[in-house]
Scaffold this motif. Structure first.
Motif, PDB file in Angstrom:
ATOM      1  N   LEU A 272      -4.521   8.170  11.478  1.00 24.13           N
ATOM      2  CA  LEU A 272      -3.646   7.228  11.229  1.00 24.13           C
ATOM      3  C   LEU A 272      -2.096   7.563  11.498  1.00 24.13           C
ATOM      4  CD1 LEU A 272      -3.100   4.325  10.721  1.00 24.13           C
ATOM      5  CD2 LEU A 272      -3.132   4.579   8.565  1.00 24.13           C
ATOM      6  N   GLN A 273      -1.909   8.696  10.746  1.00 26.80           N
ATOM      7  CA  GLN A 273      -0.494   9.045  10.871  1.00 26.80           C
ATOM      8  C   GLN A 273      -0.175   9.526  12.419  1.00 26.80           C
ATOM      9  OE1 GLN A 273      -0.734  12.288   8.006  1.00 26.80           O
ATOM     10  NE2 GLN A 273      -0.010  10.835   6.121  1.00 26.80           N
ATOM     11  N   GLN A 274      -1.013  10.436  13.065  1.00 25.37           N
ATOM     12  CA  GLN A 274      -0.727  10.436  14.318  1.00 25.37           C
ATOM     13  C   GLN A 274      -0.475   9.303  15.264  1.00 25.37           C
ATOM     14  OE1 GLN A 274       0.099  13.621  15.072  1.00 25.37           O
ATOM     15  NE2 GLN A 274      -0.442  14.469  13.365  1.00 25.37           N
ATOM     16  N   SER A 275      -1.422   8.493  14.887  1.00 26.44           N
ATOM     17  CA  SER A 275      -1.473   7.457  15.895  1.00 26.44           C
ATOM     18  C   SER A 275      -0.155   6.524  15.501  1.00 26.44           C
ATOM     19  CB  SER A 275      -2.591   6.349  15.630  1.00 26.44           C
ATOM     20  OG  SER A 275      -2.437   5.202  16.304  1.00 26.44           O
ATOM     21  N   LEU A 276       0.479   6.373  14.283  1.00 25.85           N
ATOM     22  CA  LEU A 276       1.720   5.843  14.186  1.00 25.85           C
ATOM     23  C   LEU A 276       2.974   6.725  14.660  1.00 25.85           C
ATOM     24  CD1 LEU A 276       1.615   4.984  10.288  1.00 25.85           C
ATOM     25  CD2 LEU A 276       2.024   3.639  12.229  1.00 25.85           C
ATOM     26  N   ILE A 277       2.911   8.197  14.620  1.00 31.28           N
ATOM     27  CA  ILE A 277       3.773   8.867  15.321  1.00 31.28           C
ATOM     28  C   ILE A 277       3.877   8.576  16.925  1.00 31.28           C
ATOM     29  CG2 ILE A 277       4.465  11.222  15.864  1.00 31.28           C
ATOM     30  CD1 ILE A 277       3.512  12.274  13.300  1.00 31.28           C
ATOM     31  N   GLY A 278       2.619   8.363  17.582  1.00 28.72           N
ATOM     32  CA  GLY A 278       2.829   8.315  18.968  1.00 28.72           C
ATOM     33  C   GLY A 278       3.269   6.651  19.216  1.00 28.72           C
ATOM     34  N   THR A 279       2.819   5.785  18.317  1.00 26.24           N
ATOM     35  CA  THR A 279       3.461   4.486  18.582  1.00 26.24           C
ATOM     36  C   THR A 279       5.007   4.440  18.312  1.00 26.24           C
ATOM     37  OG1 THR A 279       1.347   3.601  17.627  1.00 26.24           O
ATOM     38  CG2 THR A 279       3.162   1.900  17.754  1.00 26.24           C
ATOM     39  N   ILE A 280       5.530   4.869  17.353  1.00 21.46           N
ATOM     40  CA  ILE A 280       6.906   4.903  17.092  1.00 21.46           C
ATOM     41  C   ILE A 280       7.719   5.615  18.321  1.00 21.46           C
ATOM     42  CG2 ILE A 280       8.669   5.291  15.418  1.00 21.46           C
ATOM     43  CD1 ILE A 280       6.779   4.991  13.217  1.00 21.46           C
ATOM     44  N   ALA A 281       7.114   7.098  18.353  1.00 23.54           N
ATOM     45  CA  ALA A 281       7.828   7.928  19.385  1.00 23.54           C
ATOM     46  C   ALA A 281       7.967   7.251  20.726  1.00 23.54           C
ATOM     47  CB  ALA A 281       7.185   9.299  19.464  1.00 23.54           C
ATOM     48  N   ASN A 282       6.928   6.627  21.251  1.00 25.50           N
ATOM     49  CA  ASN A 282       6.711   5.935  22.560  1.00 25.50           C
ATOM     50  C   ASN A 282       7.496   4.718  22.766  1.00 25.50           C
ATOM     51  OD1 ASN A 282       5.347   8.273  23.449  1.00 25.50           O
ATOM     52  ND2 ASN A 282       3.178   7.519  22.918  1.00 25.50           N
ATOM     53  N   GLY A 283       7.970   4.369  21.714  1.00 25.03           N
ATOM     54  CA  GLY A 283       8.783   2.792  21.794  1.00 25.03           C
ATOM     55  C   GLY A 283      10.106   3.011  22.899  1.00 25.03           C
ATOM     56  N   SER A 284      10.122   2.193  23.560  1.00 26.52           N
ATOM     57  CA  SER A 284      11.496   2.022  24.277  1.00 26.52           C
ATOM     58  C   SER A 284      12.413   1.167  23.805  1.00 26.52           C
ATOM     59  CB  SER A 284      11.258   1.444  25.841  1.00 26.52           C
ATOM     60  OG  SER A 284      10.513   0.216  25.848  1.00 26.52           O
ATOM     61  N   VAL A 285      13.821   1.222  24.101  1.00 22.52           N
ATOM     62  CA  VAL A 285      14.982   0.440  23.383  1.00 22.52           C
ATOM     63  C   VAL A 285      14.533  -1.019  23.727  1.00 22.52           C
ATOM     64  CG1 VAL A 285      17.092   0.201  23.507  1.00 22.52           C
ATOM     65  CG2 VAL A 285      16.348   2.307  23.440  1.00 22.52           C
TER      66      VAL A 285
ATOM     67  N   VAL B 251       3.338  -3.459  16.254  1.00 24.57           N
ATOM     68  CA  VAL B 251       2.023  -2.606  16.261  1.00 24.57           C
ATOM     69  C   VAL B 251       2.007  -1.384  15.282  1.00 24.57           C
ATOM     70  CG1 VAL B 251       0.790  -0.912  17.727  1.00 24.57           C
ATOM     71  CG2 VAL B 251       1.891  -2.865  18.812  1.00 24.57           C
ATOM     72  N   ALA B 252       3.081  -0.990  14.883  1.00 20.52           N
ATOM     73  CA  ALA B 252       3.293   0.241  13.740  1.00 20.52           C
ATOM     74  C   ALA B 252       2.947  -0.372  12.498  1.00 20.52           C
ATOM     75  CB  ALA B 252       4.537   0.731  13.803  1.00 20.52           C
ATOM     76  N   LEU B 253       3.643  -1.717  12.226  1.00 24.18           N
ATOM     77  CA  LEU B 253       3.062  -2.353  10.957  1.00 24.18           C
ATOM     78  C   LEU B 253       1.760  -2.675  10.915  1.00 24.18           C
ATOM     79  CD1 LEU B 253       6.089  -4.853  10.893  1.00 24.18           C
ATOM     80  CD2 LEU B 253       5.658  -2.777   9.297  1.00 24.18           C
ATOM     81  N   GLY B 254       1.112  -2.931  12.135  1.00 25.88           N
ATOM     82  CA  GLY B 254      -0.434  -3.336  11.937  1.00 25.88           C
ATOM     83  C   GLY B 254      -1.028  -2.254  11.741  1.00 25.88           C
ATOM     84  N   LYS B 255      -0.543  -1.041  12.244  1.00 28.96           N
ATOM     85  CA  LYS B 255      -1.545   0.177  12.058  1.00 28.96           C
ATOM     86  C   LYS B 255      -1.266   0.474  10.345  1.00 28.96           C
ATOM     87  CE  LYS B 255      -1.762   2.048  16.381  1.00 28.96           C
ATOM     88  NZ  LYS B 255      -1.292   3.253  17.422  1.00 28.96           N
ATOM     89  N   LEU B 256       0.036   0.403   9.868  1.00 25.94           N
ATOM     90  CA  LEU B 256       0.303   0.490   8.503  1.00 25.94           C
ATOM     91  C   LEU B 256      -0.687  -0.028   7.501  1.00 25.94           C
ATOM     92  CD1 LEU B 256       4.163   0.974   8.077  1.00 25.94           C
ATOM     93  CD2 LEU B 256       2.442   2.704   7.618  1.00 25.94           C
ATOM     94  N   THR B 257      -1.088  -1.192   7.821  1.00 32.25           N
ATOM     95  CA  THR B 257      -2.037  -1.935   7.074  1.00 32.25           C
ATOM     96  C   THR B 257      -3.369  -1.186   6.664  1.00 32.25           C
ATOM     97  OG1 THR B 257      -3.117  -3.181   8.954  1.00 32.25           O
ATOM     98  CG2 THR B 257      -1.143  -4.125   7.471  1.00 32.25           C
TER      99      THR B 257
ATOM    100  N   ALA C 275       0.622  -1.282   0.103  1.00 31.98           N
ATOM    101  CA  ALA C 275       0.125   0.043  -0.048  1.00 31.98           C
ATOM    102  C   ALA C 275       0.953   1.312  -0.064  1.00 31.98           C
ATOM    103  CB  ALA C 275      -0.908  -0.137   1.044  1.00 31.98           C
ATOM    104  N   ILE C 276       2.037   1.236   0.587  1.00 32.82           N
ATOM    105  CA  ILE C 276       2.706   2.260   0.675  1.00 32.82           C
ATOM    106  C   ILE C 276       3.564   2.620  -0.649  1.00 32.82           C
ATOM    107  CG2 ILE C 276       5.136   3.301   1.514  1.00 32.82           C
ATOM    108  CD1 ILE C 276       4.741   1.583   3.984  1.00 32.82           C
ATOM    109  N   HIS C 277       3.565   1.908  -1.503  1.00 31.66           N
ATOM    110  CA  HIS C 277       3.972   2.211  -2.886  1.00 31.66           C
ATOM    111  C   HIS C 277       2.990   2.943  -3.572  1.00 31.66           C
ATOM    112  CE1 HIS C 277       6.414   1.309  -6.716  1.00 31.66           C
ATOM    113  NE2 HIS C 277       5.150   1.106  -7.249  1.00 31.66           N
ATOM    114  N   LEU C 278       1.662   2.530  -3.245  1.00 33.95           N
ATOM    115  CA  LEU C 278       0.809   3.051  -4.278  1.00 33.95           C
ATOM    116  C   LEU C 278       0.455   4.305  -3.610  1.00 33.95           C
ATOM    117  CD1 LEU C 278      -2.051   0.225  -4.821  1.00 33.95           C
ATOM    118  CD2 LEU C 278      -0.416   1.340  -6.227  1.00 33.95           C
TER     119      LEU C 278
END
Length: 344
Positions: free
Chosen positions: A232-245, A254-260, A165-168
């Motif tokens: 969806l973009q804001q949700s992705l930002i929150g998921t990636i930014a709040n991830g710990s090492v 979780v981010a991949l699931g949201k990208l679908t 979907a990202i390619h399209l």
């Protein structure tokens, strides 16, 4: 109806039987039979129109399913060819398949290139048909073929959105000039209607009202989809930014699931685009519709030509741009360095 009647003869002392025929009552036709129902001409005409519309709807649905199935089979065949080409070390789409571009994206790009070749042929048929002043019935065949041509690209995108979907949605498969106006992997319906209104003439008042109503409804649907994509973009930002090492893999999953979810937005946006084309075909006369699709094809043809001109610009333009960039950098260095005006 015959009935037997017995009589006694006193002379012979015997009994004789005689047959008496009675008339059989005729069957009366019920008042509620179908034969007594008489339809007026208007009702019969409406029934015939309903049957014809239902027949066309079934045929369109059958053609759409067959087209979707043929596209799926064609993509499967291309995937086999792509795997064979990859094993032999061929380069596809500017990079090795499986590296910079996914196999699904590469398959779609190949099919889209073929679709563009067909688009040139359909454009020529439309142009020749308008210049030849064909009858409405013959022109309708050409227009319906062009609508089916657009249905094909929507089917191809529906299949490709599942794999990449990202390619399209990023529009890598289009030219740079087309990407400037891209919206969710395609054209924005309201902008297309606005462009067509400036190109089409001799519209009736009823047609103008219908087109403006279509433009308004398209804008409302576009706004709703754009808001959903932003969420969806804001949700992705929150998921990636709040991830710990220590928990990176979980957040990435979780981010991949949201990208679908991008697949759903592409499918809904293409549905809106398809309905816009069908509604324009319904509002306009057959000759106006032919002119409408010809304008659309020429518009995107000119965008692709503009991209080619941009890519083949003379070298002097690049030199001038480099000089202007160097001048800007020198100016920034002068302004950032300490001088006698620093007190101000």
């Amino acid at each position: 109806m015959e009935m037997a009647i017995s009589s006694y003869n006193p002379t012979t002392g015997s009994t004789q039987s005689q047959l008496e025929t009675k008339p059989t009552p005729s069957k009366r036709r019920g008042s509620g039979s179908n034969a007594d129902k008489v339809f007026d001409a208007k009702t019969l005409r409406r029934l015939a129109q309903n049957r014809e519309a239902a027949k066309k709807s079934r045929l369109r649905k059958k053609a759409y399913v067959q087209q979707l199935e043929s596209s799926r089979i064609r993509l499967a065949q291309l995937e086999q060819e792509l795997q064979k080409a990859t094993s032999q070390g061929f380069i596809i789409g500017g990079g090795v398949s499986g590296g910079n571009i996914s196999s699904g994206a590469a398959l779609f790009d190949m099919e889209y290139a073929r679709w563009l070749d067909d688009d040139h042929r359909h454009m020529s048929e439309l142009r020749i048909a308008l210049q030849a002043h064909l009858s409405d019935s013959d022109l309708r065949i050409v227009v319906d073929k062009y609508i089916a041509h657009y249905d094909e690209i929507f089917c191809l995108k529906e299949v490709a959105a599942v794999s990449d979907a990202i390619h399209l949605i990023t529009g890598i498969w289009t030219t740079p000039a087309e990407r400037c106006f891209l919206w969710m992997g395609g054209f924005r319906p309201s902008d297309l209607i606005k462009m067509l209104l400036a190109q089409l003439d001799t519209l009736t008042e009823h047609q103008v009202v219908g087109i403006y109503s279509l433009q308004q409804s398209s804008q409302q649907a576009e706004e709703a989809l754009s808001q959903g994509l932003e969420q969806l973009q804001q949700s992705l930002i929150g998921t990636i930014a709040n991830g710990s090492v220590n928990d990176t893999m979980h957040h990435m999953a979780v981010a991949l699931g949201k990208l679908t979810g991008l697949e759903s937005f592409i499918r809904q946006a293409d549905h809106l685009r398809r309905q816009t084309l069908y509604q324009m075909r319904r509002i306009l006369t057959i000759r106006q519709a032919a002119r409408c699709f010809l304008v659309i094809g020429e518009y995107y043809g000119q965008l692709r030509a503009l991209s080619s001109l941009w890519a083949s610009r003379p070298r002097e333009n690049f030199i001038a741009d480099d000089n202007s960039c160097q001048t800007s950098m020198n100016l920034q260095m002068v302004l950032s360095s300490p001088n006698q005006f620093s007190n101000f």
